[in-house]
Design a protein around this motif. Structure first.
Motif, PDB file in Angstrom:
ATOM      1  N   ARG A  98       0.833  -1.214   0.000  1.00  0.00           N
ATOM      2  CA  ARG A  98       0.000   0.000   0.000  1.00  0.00           C
ATOM      3  C   ARG A  98       0.867   1.264   0.000  1.00  0.00           C
ATOM      4  NH1 ARG A  98      -4.301   2.315  -1.862  1.00  0.00           N
ATOM      5  NH2 ARG A  98      -4.794   4.143  -0.636  1.00  0.00           N
ATOM      6  N   LEU A  99       1.913   1.287   0.814  1.00  0.00           N
ATOM      7  CA  LEU A  99       2.801   2.443   0.858  1.00  0.00           C
ATOM      8  C   LEU A  99       3.507   2.631  -0.484  1.00  0.00           C
ATOM      9  CD1 LEU A  99       4.226   4.737   2.340  1.00  0.00           C
ATOM     10  CD2 LEU A  99       5.894   3.082   3.151  1.00  0.00           C
ATOM     11  N   TYR A 100       3.926   1.548  -1.084  1.00  0.00           N
ATOM     12  CA  TYR A 100       4.592   1.645  -2.382  1.00  0.00           C
ATOM     13  C   TYR A 100       3.619   2.182  -3.441  1.00  0.00           C
ATOM     14  CZ  TYR A 100       7.510   0.490  -6.363  1.00  0.00           C
ATOM     15  OH  TYR A 100       8.267   0.569  -7.500  1.00  0.00           O
ATOM     16  N   LEU A 101       2.391   1.729  -3.393  1.00  0.00           N
ATOM     17  CA  LEU A 101       1.376   2.222  -4.331  1.00  0.00           C
ATOM     18  C   LEU A 101       1.134   3.726  -4.126  1.00  0.00           C
ATOM     19  CD1 LEU A 101      -0.673   1.590  -6.560  1.00  0.00           C
ATOM     20  CD2 LEU A 101      -2.316   1.035  -4.763  1.00  0.00           C
ATOM     21  N   ASP A 102       1.065   4.155  -2.854  1.00  0.00           N
ATOM     22  CA  ASP A 102       0.914   5.586  -2.567  1.00  0.00           C
ATOM     23  C   ASP A 102       2.095   6.387  -3.102  1.00  0.00           C
ATOM     24  OD1 ASP A 102      -1.500   5.127  -1.343  1.00  0.00           O
ATOM     25  OD2 ASP A 102      -0.675   5.131   0.698  1.00  0.00           O
ATOM     26  N   LEU A 103       3.289   5.841  -2.978  1.00  0.00           N
ATOM     27  CA  LEU A 103       4.468   6.523  -3.517  1.00  0.00           C
ATOM     28  C   LEU A 103       4.406   6.618  -5.040  1.00  0.00           C
ATOM     29  CD1 LEU A 103       7.271   4.989  -1.278  1.00  0.00           C
ATOM     30  CD2 LEU A 103       6.554   7.371  -1.320  1.00  0.00           C
ATOM     31  N   GLN A 104       3.934   5.560  -5.676  1.00  0.00           N
ATOM     32  CA  GLN A 104       3.818   5.579  -7.135  1.00  0.00           C
ATOM     33  C   GLN A 104       2.771   6.597  -7.594  1.00  0.00           C
ATOM     34  OE1 GLN A 104       5.798   4.038  -9.360  1.00  0.00           O
ATOM     35  NE2 GLN A 104       6.974   3.365  -7.585  1.00  0.00           N
ATOM     36  N   ILE A 105       1.674   6.718  -6.855  1.00  0.00           N
ATOM     37  CA  ILE A 105       0.650   7.710  -7.185  1.00  0.00           C
ATOM     38  C   ILE A 105       1.225   9.114  -7.018  1.00  0.00           C
ATOM     39  CG2 ILE A 105      -1.579   8.674  -6.439  1.00  0.00           C
ATOM     40  CD1 ILE A 105      -2.385   5.741  -5.745  1.00  0.00           C
ATOM     41  N   HIS A 106       1.953   9.331  -5.921  1.00  0.00           N
ATOM     42  CA  HIS A 106       2.575  10.628  -5.685  1.00  0.00           C
ATOM     43  C   HIS A 106       3.599  10.945  -6.778  1.00  0.00           C
ATOM     44  CE1 HIS A 106       3.571  14.081  -3.270  1.00  0.00           C
ATOM     45  NE2 HIS A 106       4.856  13.779  -3.299  1.00  0.00           N
TER      46      HIS A 106
ATOM     47  N   HIS B 153      10.250   7.756  -6.184  1.00  0.00           N
ATOM     48  CA  HIS B 153       9.946   7.463  -4.781  1.00  0.00           C
ATOM     49  C   HIS B 153      11.165   7.641  -3.877  1.00  0.00           C
ATOM     50  CE1 HIS B 153      11.320   3.576  -6.357  1.00  0.00           C
ATOM     51  NE2 HIS B 153      11.689   3.289  -5.138  1.00  0.00           N
TER      52      HIS B 153
END
Length: 93
Positions: free
Chosen positions: A56-64, A72
């Motif tokens: 989930r954190l990695y996905l949030d970083l990719q969205i950012h 990232h």
């Protein structure tokens, strides 16, 4: 005719000496002067820290990353710098 026993000196063929033979010994190792610690060479771009994070954190970083254009690793480096500045101020005052 009687045979004479063979002498051991003739078989071994070593020159006879009056001193007893001693085993060879190695010379003691010489102590070397302490050397300076090796300096790290800077041969390329800055190294980046690796870390483990949740999906989930990695996905949030990719969205950012998609919104800002920053990768990232830079996002995390900036967040870490801000965190360290904040806590350094708290410790000082």
């Amino acid at each position: 005719m009687a045979k004479e026993p063979a002498s051991l000196a003739a078989v071994v063929r070593k020159p006879q000496t009056s001193e007893p033979e001693q085993p060879k010994q190695r010379a003691p190792k010489q102590k070397t002067a302490p050397t300076k610690p090796a300096q790290e060479k800077d041969l390329g771009p800055d190294r980046r820290l690796s870390f483990a994070c949740s999906a989930r954190l990695y996905l949030d970083l990719q969205i950012h990353k998609a919104h800002t254009g920053m990768n990232h690793q830079d996002i995390i480096a900036d967040a870490l710098a801000e965190y360290l500045k904040k806590h350094a101020k708290e410790r000082q005052g």
